[in-house]
Write a protein that holds these residues in place. Structure first.
Motif, PDB file in Angstrom:
ATOM      1  N   LEU A  25      -0.050  32.709  25.774  1.00 39.06           N
ATOM      2  CA  LEU A  25      -0.850  33.685  25.037  1.00 39.06           C
ATOM      3  C   LEU A  25      -0.577  33.567  23.542  1.00 39.06           C
ATOM      4  N   ALA A  26       0.696  33.583  23.162  1.00 42.42           N
ATOM      5  CA  ALA A  26       1.049  33.509  21.745  1.00 42.42           C
ATOM      6  C   ALA A  26       0.694  32.155  21.150  1.00 42.42           C
ATOM      7  N   ALA A  27       1.012  31.087  21.880  1.00 43.07           N
ATOM      8  CA  ALA A  27       0.741  29.743  21.372  1.00 43.07           C
ATOM      9  C   ALA A  27      -0.746  29.481  21.246  1.00 43.07           C
ATOM     10  N   GLY A  28      -1.554  30.254  21.959  1.00 44.23           N
ATOM     11  CA  GLY A  28      -2.998  30.090  21.869  1.00 44.23           C
ATOM     12  C   GLY A  28      -3.567  30.454  20.520  1.00 44.23           C
ATOM     13  N   TYR A  29      -2.759  31.048  19.644  1.00 44.59           N
ATOM     14  CA  TYR A  29      -3.233  31.430  18.313  1.00 44.59           C
ATOM     15  C   TYR A  29      -2.884  30.406  17.242  1.00 44.59           C
ATOM     16  N   VAL A  30      -2.321  29.267  17.623  1.00 43.63           N
ATOM     17  CA  VAL A  30      -2.181  28.204  16.628  1.00 43.63           C
ATOM     18  C   VAL A  30      -3.573  27.788  16.161  1.00 43.63           C
ATOM     19  N   ASN A  31      -3.683  27.397  14.901  1.00 42.62           N
ATOM     20  CA  ASN A  31      -4.979  26.890  14.463  1.00 42.62           C
ATOM     21  C   ASN A  31      -5.162  25.460  14.957  1.00 42.62           C
ATOM     22  N   ASP A  32      -6.228  24.810  14.554  1.00 45.49           N
ATOM     23  CA  ASP A  32      -6.521  23.481  15.077  1.00 45.49           C
ATOM     24  C   ASP A  32      -5.483  22.445  14.677  1.00 45.49           C
ATOM     25  N   LEU A  33      -4.611  22.790  13.735  1.00 48.35           N
ATOM     26  CA  LEU A  33      -3.543  21.882  13.304  1.00 48.35           C
ATOM     27  C   LEU A  33      -2.194  22.236  13.920  1.00 48.35           C
ATOM     28  N   GLY A  34      -2.152  23.308  14.721  1.00 50.45           N
ATOM     29  CA  GLY A  34      -0.886  23.719  15.324  1.00 50.45           C
ATOM     30  C   GLY A  34      -0.071  24.650  14.459  1.00 50.45           C
ATOM     31  N   LEU A  35      -0.693  25.313  13.473  1.00 52.65           N
ATOM     32  CA  LEU A  35       0.027  26.186  12.545  1.00 52.65           C
ATOM     33  C   LEU A  35      -0.177  27.653  12.903  1.00 52.65           C
ATOM     34  N   LEU A  36       0.854  28.457  12.625  1.00 48.43           N
ATOM     35  CA  LEU A  36       0.824  29.882  12.903  1.00 48.43           C
ATOM     36  C   LEU A  36       1.127  30.681  11.640  1.00 48.43           C
ATOM     37  N   ALA A  37       0.454  31.815  11.502  1.00 55.20           N
ATOM     38  CA  ALA A  37       0.834  32.801  10.501  1.00 55.20           C
ATOM     39  C   ALA A  37       1.828  33.765  11.138  1.00 55.20           C
ATOM     40  N   GLU A  38       2.019  34.893  10.502  1.00 56.46           N
ATOM     41  CA  GLU A  38       3.009  35.854  10.974  1.00 56.46           C
ATOM     42  C   GLU A  38       2.469  36.744  12.088  1.00 56.46           C
ATOM     43  N   GLU A  39       1.204  37.181  11.954  1.00 54.30           N
ATOM     44  CA  GLU A  39       0.665  38.199  12.838  1.00 54.30           C
ATOM     45  C   GLU A  39      -0.755  37.853  13.279  1.00 54.30           C
ATOM     46  N   VAL A  40      -1.281  38.679  14.182  1.00 56.21           N
ATOM     47  CA  VAL A  40      -2.656  38.554  14.662  1.00 56.21           C
ATOM     48  C   VAL A  40      -3.323  39.913  14.527  1.00 56.21           C
ATOM     49  N   ASP A  41      -4.543  39.924  13.983  1.00 59.19           N
ATOM     50  CA  ASP A  41      -5.291  41.163  13.844  1.00 59.19           C
ATOM     51  C   ASP A  41      -5.684  41.677  15.233  1.00 59.19           C
ATOM     52  N   PRO A  42      -5.332  42.920  15.570  1.00 51.00           N
ATOM     53  CA  PRO A  42      -5.611  43.425  16.921  1.00 51.00           C
ATOM     54  C   PRO A  42      -7.103  43.524  17.249  1.00 51.00           C
ATOM     55  N   GLU A  43      -7.953  43.666  16.224  1.00 50.44           N
ATOM     56  CA  GLU A  43      -9.386  43.787  16.484  1.00 50.44           C
ATOM     57  C   GLU A  43     -10.089  42.430  16.427  1.00 50.44           C
ATOM     58  N   THR A  44      -9.895  41.687  15.346  1.00 51.55           N
ATOM     59  CA  THR A  44     -10.657  40.455  15.146  1.00 51.55           C
ATOM     60  C   THR A  44      -9.981  39.229  15.741  1.00 51.55           C
ATOM     61  N   GLU A  45      -8.671  39.339  16.036  1.00 51.60           N
ATOM     62  CA  GLU A  45      -7.860  38.234  16.546  1.00 51.60           C
ATOM     63  C   GLU A  45      -7.669  37.127  15.508  1.00 51.60           C
ATOM     64  N   GLU A  46      -7.911  37.423  14.252  1.00 50.90           N
ATOM     65  CA  GLU A  46      -7.608  36.472  13.179  1.00 50.90           C
ATOM     66  C   GLU A  46      -6.116  36.440  12.896  1.00 50.90           C
ATOM     67  N   LEU A  47      -5.636  35.306  12.401  1.00 46.59           N
ATOM     68  CA  LEU A  47      -4.268  35.227  11.911  1.00 46.59           C
ATOM     69  C   LEU A  47      -4.132  36.060  10.642  1.00 46.59           C
ATOM     70  N   LEU A  48      -3.002  36.747  10.527  1.00 46.27           N
ATOM     71  CA  LEU A  48      -2.681  37.573   9.365  1.00 46.27           C
ATOM     72  C   LEU A  48      -1.288  37.241   8.869  1.00 46.27           C
ATOM     73  N   GLY A  49      -1.039  37.552   7.600  1.00 44.83           N
ATOM     74  CA  GLY A  49       0.300  37.397   7.044  1.00 44.83           C
ATOM     75  C   GLY A  49       0.535  36.020   6.465  1.00 44.83           C
ATOM     76  N   ASN A  50       1.699  35.875   5.846  1.00 46.09           N
ATOM     77  CA  ASN A  50       2.004  34.647   5.127  1.00 46.09           C
ATOM     78  C   ASN A  50       2.011  33.435   6.055  1.00 46.09           C
ATOM     79  N   PHE A  51       1.751  32.256   5.447  1.00 42.99           N
ATOM     80  CA  PHE A  51       1.341  31.095   6.246  1.00 42.99           C
ATOM     81  C   PHE A  51       1.749  29.796   5.560  1.00 42.99           C
ATOM     82  N   PRO A  52       2.138  28.795   6.369  1.00 40.84           N
ATOM     83  CA  PRO A  52       2.573  28.942   7.758  1.00 40.84           C
ATOM     84  C   PRO A  52       3.907  29.666   7.806  1.00 40.84           C
TER      85      PRO A  52
END
Length: 619
Positions: free
Chosen positions: A558-585
């Motif tokens: 579930l968590a790893a499913g939020y990597v972007n197409d390059l395999g990068l993660l930000a800090e958080e996920v928006d509960p409504e839009t499911e966008e990555l939030l917070g500083n990056f990577p």
């Protein structure tokens, strides 16, 4: 009216020279670059304001794009497809490691290298070079010169090498040109401080040579150091490379993220500068480096933290929680009102006021880091031994104090459970290393205080109402940091109280998809935040330690499913839009991914072999 950047955070990829980092959009624009260090002012800052600088190279007109990293290297390749042809853009930062794979050549150039080639058809291309030093405060003067464009302004000099004809309008250079199938061209942006020798032009052959050196440095590092074999290997390897890219090689510092002020909620005020190195992250970072990168990097990171904190231990001094990448202590926070912020999320902050907070967990983190590296040469040298003894003593004497906690809450200090837990851990590791650090005479006292702390956590940190260990003594509020109890070793994950805590968090501290919040209690700041990817990986790791393989894998994926197409993660996920939030990577998110994958891999191996899972001896 200043223009606001509206690209998604996930639209960016990172390239790094292990001194600074650039973020490149899927549209071919470098919208973030701080030079000469990660925590320097930005040269390109369109990520935070449309007028704060960028360097864009892309096809004219409509184009779709796809991108990837070269396997084993932080080389970003973006492929544009248009109605007229196919264009490939390759981006890397110049880097050349010495033969030990760990040290930068002191004469290595400071440069971003960009190569273009047309793979099909005939593609019209537009380039825009718009540097804006010091977070957009400085409008530099550009002028044409043999081999490219010279820029001066503020504290930086820069030279853009290119054989493409450009037009210069004071502070902006633009170019329009066409590449046909089989044709290629290259660009190089070099920079230097205003008191240094100005960089000069590089021809196409020289740019290609630097590009090849950078690629080989990354590939050689990966060949030598990335030996993880287990589930999600590609994600673990990429996360290790991101941690390497977030390492300031001259000192060994690992920064929390490459950016400042990407918000925890769109339009909110929870916008912090993460371009520094936290002691809070130490033992977790070292575990991840050990699994997915290199023990030598782990050693150098520990030496950086110990050296930075050495003067602050003993005689009543308070150990600082974070440092600049050069070991700087004063990270005073200020706002930059001229920047509109990502999607209007203000304020934009530089510096971090949490640097002078009291966080008692730092003692456990530094002792945990030393425990992981205890067998490495020179980690327990005389100076470090003295430092570690003082750190254990500080934990023993200060554990009853209130503090601001792991999440750096800006409200009133409290008796945070995690802070007590890490003081317990400091004493536990201190007892285990007593002989190595020359503190055998302290063992009876340290053991007594350790038992006192453990008893306090088990009694005052438990809430019958919540059916769980909670955020602070006497509270009923859940906090994901309590998932660390079995990883640290106070209780096994199989203990009924710990199992109940894991279940409570998995039920009540999650959003509708199952992503975990850090906490949901009042924290002294307006607004709220997204779900926290590190904490979700902690839940996966806790299920693994509890022997629940299916639940661990489910949460991990579930968590790893939020990597972007390059395999990068930000800090958080928006509960409504499911966008990555917070500083990056975000280093913490990638650290969580690595350590959770390792725990699940260990459980799978144990189950295949028909034996109990062995918790690693660093816990």
């Amino acid at each position: 009216m200043r223009r606001v950047s509206d690209l998604a955070i996930s639209d960016y990829g990172m390239i790094s020279d292990c001194r600074s980092a650039a973020l490149v959009s899927r549209g071919g624009s470098i919208d973030w670059l701080c030079v000469p260090r990660f925590d320097s002012p930005s040269l390109f800052g369109r990520l935070l304001d449309g007028d704060a600088g960028h360097w864009s190279i892309r096809p004219e007109g409509e184009a779709s794009s796809s991108r990837k990293y070269w396997k084993g290297a932080l080389v970003l390749e973006t492929t544009f497809r248009t109605s007229k042809g196919v264009l490939v853009l390759e981006d890397v930062m110049a880097i050349d490691l010495k033969s030990d794979h760990h040290t930068l050549r002191t004469d290595a150039p400071r440069a971003i290298l960009r190569r273009l080639r047309c793979e099909d058809g005939e593609v019209p291309i537009a380039a825009s070079f718009c540097p804006r030093p010091e977070f957009g405060l400085v409008t530099p003067l550009l002028r044409k010169a043999p081999g490219g464009i010279v820029g001066t302004g503020g504290s930086e000099l820069f030279f853009l090498s290119s054989d493409v004809p450009c037009e210069v309008d004071r502070s902006v250079a633009t170019g329009r040109f066409v590449l046909k199938r089989g044709e290629r061209t290259s660009f190089a942006l070099q920079w230097a401080s205003s008191w240094e020798a100005a960089p000069g032009p590089l021809d196409q052959e020289e740019i290609d040579g630097l590009f090849d050196e950078a690629v080989e440095s990354w590939l050689d590092w990966a060949r030598q150091h990335q030996a993880y074999q287990g589930p999600w290997k590609d994600l673990v390897d990429r996360s290790g490379q991101i941690l390497e890219g977030l390492t300031f090689r001259p000192t060994g510092a690992v920064i929390a993220a490459a950016t400042t002020s990407l918000p925890e909620r769109v339009g909110g005020v929870r916008n912090w500068d993460y371009r520094y190195s936290w002691i809070r992250d130490a033992s977790l970072t070292l575990q991840a480096l050990w699994v997915a990168a290199c023990p030598t990097e782990a050693h150098r990171y520990f030496e950086f933290l110990a050296g930075s904190a050495l003067s602050q231990i003993g005689d009543g001094a308070q150990m600082q929680i974070m440092y600049g990448v050069g070991g700087e202590h004063d990270l005073s926070e200020r706002e930059v009102p001229r920047l509109s912020g990502w999607r209007g999320s203000r304020p934009v902050r530089v510096g971090n006021a949490a640097w002078n907070q009291l966080q008692l967990d730092v003692y456990g983190e530094i002792l945990g880091a030393a425990w992981i590296l205890r067998d490495q040469h020179d980690v327990l040298n005389p100076l470090n031994r003295q430092f570690l003894v003082r750190a254990v003593d500080a934990a023993a004497s200060r554990w009853k104090e209130r503090d601001n906690g792991i999440w750096e809450l800006r409200g009133e200090p409290r008796h945070f459970l995690y802070s007590k837990l890490m003081c317990w851990s400091a004493l536990d590791r201190g007892v285990a290393m007593a002989e190595a650090i020359g503190a055998e005479d302290q063992v009876p006292r340290w053991e007594r205080v350790r038992e006192e702390i453990g008893a306090a956590i088990l009694e005052e940190g438990w809430s019958e109402k919540a059916g769980a260990f909670t955020q602070s003594f006497g509270s009923d509020a859940l906090d994901a940091s309590t998932l660390r109890i079995p990883s640290v070793g106070l209780l096994p994950a199989s203990d009924p109280r710990m199992r109940s805590t894991i279940e409570a968090i998995a039920t009540h501290l999650v959003d509708r998809r199952g992503l975990v919040y850090r906490y949901r209690a009042e924290d002294g700041l307006p607004g709220d935040e997204g779900t926290f990817l590190l904490c979700t990986f902690w839940l996966a790791q806790a299920w693994a330690l509890a022997g629940q393989l299916d639940r661990a894998r489910e949460v991990f994926e579930l968590a790893a499913g939020y990597v972007n197409d390059l395999g990068l993660l930000a800090e958080e996920v928006d509960p409504e839009t499911e966008e990555l939030l917070g500083n990056f990577p975000q280093a913490f998110s990638h650290i969580g991914l690595i350590n959770a994958a390792w725990a699940i891999s260990s459980l799978e191996k144990a189950q295949r072999e028909g034996r109990p899972m062995v918790v690693p001896d660093w816990t």
